[in-house]
Structures are given as C-alpha cells and as structure tokens.
Design a protein around this motif. Structure first.
Motif, PDB file in Angstrom:
ATOM      1  N   VAL A 232       0.862  -1.184   0.000  1.00  0.00           N
ATOM      2  CA  VAL A 232       0.000   0.000   0.000  1.00  0.00           C
ATOM      3  C   VAL A 232       0.900   1.236   0.000  1.00  0.00           C
ATOM      4  O   VAL A 232       1.924   1.260   0.684  1.00  0.00           O
ATOM      5  CB  VAL A 232      -0.890   0.021   1.269  1.00  0.00           C
ATOM      6  CG1 VAL A 232      -1.610   1.347   1.412  1.00  0.00           C
ATOM      7  CG2 VAL A 232      -1.911  -1.105   1.204  1.00  0.00           C
ATOM      8  N   HIS A 233       0.491   2.238  -0.752  1.00  0.00           N
ATOM      9  CA  HIS A 233       1.266   3.476  -0.758  1.00  0.00           C
ATOM     10  C   HIS A 233       1.180   4.130   0.621  1.00  0.00           C
ATOM     11  O   HIS A 233       0.083   4.389   1.132  1.00  0.00           O
ATOM     12  CB  HIS A 233       0.735   4.445  -1.823  1.00  0.00           C
ATOM     13  CG  HIS A 233       1.303   5.822  -1.645  1.00  0.00           C
ATOM     14  ND1 HIS A 233       0.520   6.914  -1.394  1.00  0.00           N
ATOM     15  CD2 HIS A 233       2.595   6.256  -1.619  1.00  0.00           C
ATOM     16  CE1 HIS A 233       1.305   7.979  -1.239  1.00  0.00           C
ATOM     17  NE2 HIS A 233       2.561   7.602  -1.371  1.00  0.00           N
ATOM     18  N   ALA A 234       2.321   4.375   1.221  1.00  0.00           N
ATOM     19  CA  ALA A 234       2.335   4.995   2.546  1.00  0.00           C
ATOM     20  C   ALA A 234       3.521   5.948   2.623  1.00  0.00           C
ATOM     21  O   ALA A 234       4.577   5.684   2.058  1.00  0.00           O
ATOM     22  CB  ALA A 234       2.451   3.925   3.637  1.00  0.00           C
ATOM     23  N   GLU A 235       3.304   7.044   3.329  1.00  0.00           N
ATOM     24  CA  GLU A 235       4.338   8.077   3.403  1.00  0.00           C
ATOM     25  C   GLU A 235       4.487   8.585   4.824  1.00  0.00           C
ATOM     26  O   GLU A 235       3.488   8.953   5.450  1.00  0.00           O
ATOM     27  CB  GLU A 235       3.864   9.267   2.554  1.00  0.00           C
ATOM     28  CG  GLU A 235       4.769   9.614   1.416  1.00  0.00           C
ATOM     29  CD  GLU A 235       4.232  10.810   0.655  1.00  0.00           C
ATOM     30  OE1 GLU A 235       3.351  10.598  -0.197  1.00  0.00           O
ATOM     31  OE2 GLU A 235       4.692  11.941   0.919  1.00  0.00           O
ATOM     32  N   GLY A 236       5.697   8.611   5.312  1.00  0.00           N
ATOM     33  CA  GLY A 236       5.966   9.226   6.612  1.00  0.00           C
ATOM     34  C   GLY A 236       6.301  10.688   6.389  1.00  0.00           C
ATOM     35  O   GLY A 236       7.112  11.016   5.516  1.00  0.00           O
TER      36      GLY A 236
END
Ligand code: M6R
Length: 345
Positions: A232-236
């Motif tokens: 899944v596309h995830a960004e911190g």
C-alpha cells in the motif's frame, strides 16, 4: 520453525517481548571500548539502510540530546557523495541487521580509507560488517527470517540507547525490563489492531503517518512496513512539513496516522491533525491521551522519557502492516521484489 504462529513476521514481532532485553547484554570489555570511542569522537556519523537507517536517525537524535554533541545520520546509499568531512577524528557507526548490506559495507570501506574509526551494530555477529569494524556489538535477536525488519529494529534502538545511557550517566533512562513489559502490553492488544484493519478500515490506497522529532523516524518506519508488507502506498511526513506541500494530498480517501503522545511535540502535532481532519481524512491517533479528533485510537503507555516512545509506537504499526498484508492476500514473510539481505549496490 514458526511454532504457534502463521508466519515468521508475526512470530518475530512477538519475539520483541524478550529481544529488546537480549540486545543489551554485552561483554564488558567490548561495550567499554565502544562507548569510549563514541565519547572521544570529534565527529560522529551514523549510517544504515532501510529500517537500519531509521535506527540511525533515532540514534542520532538521541545521541545529540544525551551527549550534547552532533551526530549526523547519513543513508548508506548516499554515503559516498558525503565524504568531505570524514577524517581521523570521525567515528562512523554502521547499523545493519544482516551485516551484509553492500551499501553499508561500501560506506565503511570508504570511511576507513579516509581515516575514520568504524563501529558497528549488527544482528549477525559473524557478518562482514562485524569483521570490518574496530568494535562491533551484536543485538542478539536470533535469526530474523521475515524480510521485513521488526525485532532487529527494536533491538538496535535498545542497544543504541543503552550505549548512550552508559556514556551520559543515564540521560535516556532506558530500562530493559520496563520497556519489555510495555512492549508485551502493546502486543496483547494485537486483536484490536486486527479488528481495526478488518472491520473499521475502509479500503485504503494512501496512508500517511505524521510525527515530529523522535516520532518522525517512526512515521518513516511505519510507512516502510506498510509498503513492503501490504503493498500500500504509505508516506511518513514530518508533521511540520504538511503545509509545505503534502497537505494538497489530503482528502476523504486518505488515512492518516498521527504519532502524538503528550510530550513536547503534542500541541503542534495536534494542530497538524486538525489540518488534515478539516480536509476530510480519517485519523488514527497513536497516543497515551485520547482526543475527539481521532476516528480511531491506539493507546500507548506513558513513557518516562520521550526518547523511549519509538519502542512502543512502532509495535502497532508493525501489527497493522502485518494484518493489512493478510487482508491484501500478500505473503508477509516474502514480499515481492525484495531480498532479506541486499548484497548488491
Ligand atoms: O540487514 P540490514 O539491516 O542492513 O538491511 C537494511 C535494509 O535492507 C532493511 O532494513 C530493509 O529496509 C527491510 N526489509 C525493511 O523492513
């Protein structure tokens, strides 16, 4: 052997109950030289890749605070472009689970040639990186089979903290038994995280994780786990950076984790949560204090020192990524396109 567990990944997540303690048992003469080397260094660079780079960020922030001197985190893959300040007063602390990551080995080789001393933190004590260092400490986590780094991360942070505590006379206050108890309590809540993934969560394509200061590396680490395990596309995102661009992405389809215990980042991060809530995003708070703004909340215990929060915050994010992988029909142990040990540059 997976024992009672369906996958190595979840087995290794649960092993953190004890591996954080194992990481801190070290031979006296080795840890002494390791600590003396850091204490005497003019210039400290901390390097690693992927999850071990996130440990490098945490170690650098905690090192600056505990020892009141500058630690510079550098990604191992970027190291060769950032060599100019390295000399004989430099200590390079290289962190790697496998001790075989090509980018890390190449960084230490270049640093050594420029006159630096090399320290390493590894899991595999017979690895190339252990041998390449002047002194190497092992985190004693036992084999990590799952491609996603889980117990090695908390083991690395625990060992780094006990080193910094030893040098600073206890400024971090890492207590292996207390941390192990708190991790055990977090793991006891795994069914609630599974429910969050399977019942409460909408189908999700974009996840953002917000945190400031010592929570920012956990935002990065949580995002890495979600990408790697659940595809899944995830960004911190460092929460203060929202208004400099990422806020444009927020709408009702976004799911946003907010790392927000009641430390000195609390008020600022809560304002960031309001910013994304106003744009319709669903918010999951990870905190020791509840707030109406959260659509769902994952409770973490209060920690004595804010630098200790990463060790409990990361647990629900690991569990969330694991259960999301299962929901997405992905084998969590062996994500596509990835190898456990990246031995090519
Ligand atoms: O063995 P290392 O710690 O040097 O590995 C570094 C990265 O390749 C590793 O942490 C990778 O990012 C993990 N698969 C993340 O879960």
């Amino acid at each position: 052997n997976k024992g009672e567990f369906a996958h190595y990944t979840i087995k290794e997540i649960f092993e953190q109950r004890t591996s954080v303690k194992a990481a801190t048992y070290q031979e006296e003469h080795k840890i002494k030289v390791f600590c003396d080397t850091i204490a005497a260094a003019g210039n400290i660079i901390v390097t690693g890749s992927g999850t071990s780079y996130h440990t490098s960020l945490i170690t650098s922030m905690a090192g600056c605070r505990a020892l009141k001197k500058r630690f510079e985190p550098v990604m191992a893959s970027e190291f060769k472009y950032n060599m100019d300040s390295i000399d004989k007063d430099t200590v390079v602390l290289a962190i790697s689970q496998s001790g075989e990551t090509a980018d890390v080995l190449s960084a230490t080789k270049l640093a050594r040639a420029a006159g630096a001393k090399i320290l390493s933190i590894v899991n595999v004590s017979t690895s190339s990186l252990a041998r390449a260092a002047d002194v190497s400490l092992a985190i004693n986590s036992g084999p990590e089979i799952g491609v996603a780094a889980t117990k090695s991360f908390t083991g690395q942070v625990s060992l780094a903290y006990s080193v910094l505590d030893r040098i600073s006379g206890g400024r971090i206050g890492f207590d292996r038994d207390a941390v192990s108890d708190k991790i055990t309590k977090m793991l006891a809540g795994s069914a609630a995280i599974e429910r969050l993934v399977n019942v409460t969560m909408p189908k999700v394509n974009d996840i953002y994780l917000l945190g400031r200061s010592i929570h920012f590396p956990i935002a990065l680490e949580g995002a890495l786990k979600m990408k790697e395990l659940a595809y899944v596309h995830a960004e911190g995102i460092a929460a203060g950076e929202l208004k400099h661009g990422p806020l444009a992405l927020m709408d009702k389809n976004a799911v946003v984790f907010v790392l927000n215990p009641d430390d000195k980042t609390y008020g600022d991060t809560l304002s960031s949560a309001h910013e994304v809530k106003t744009r319709g995003a669903k918010i999951i708070g990870i905190s020791n204090v509840s707030n109406d703004i959260y659509d769902a909340m994952i409770e973490i215990p209060k920690m004595e020192n804010e630098l200790l929060y990463p060790l409990v915050e990361v647990i629900p994010l690991q569990l969330f990524s694991y259960y999301l992988a299962l929901r997405n029909n992905v084998d969590p142990d062996f994500p596509r396109n990835l190898a456990k040990s990246v031995t090519v540059k």
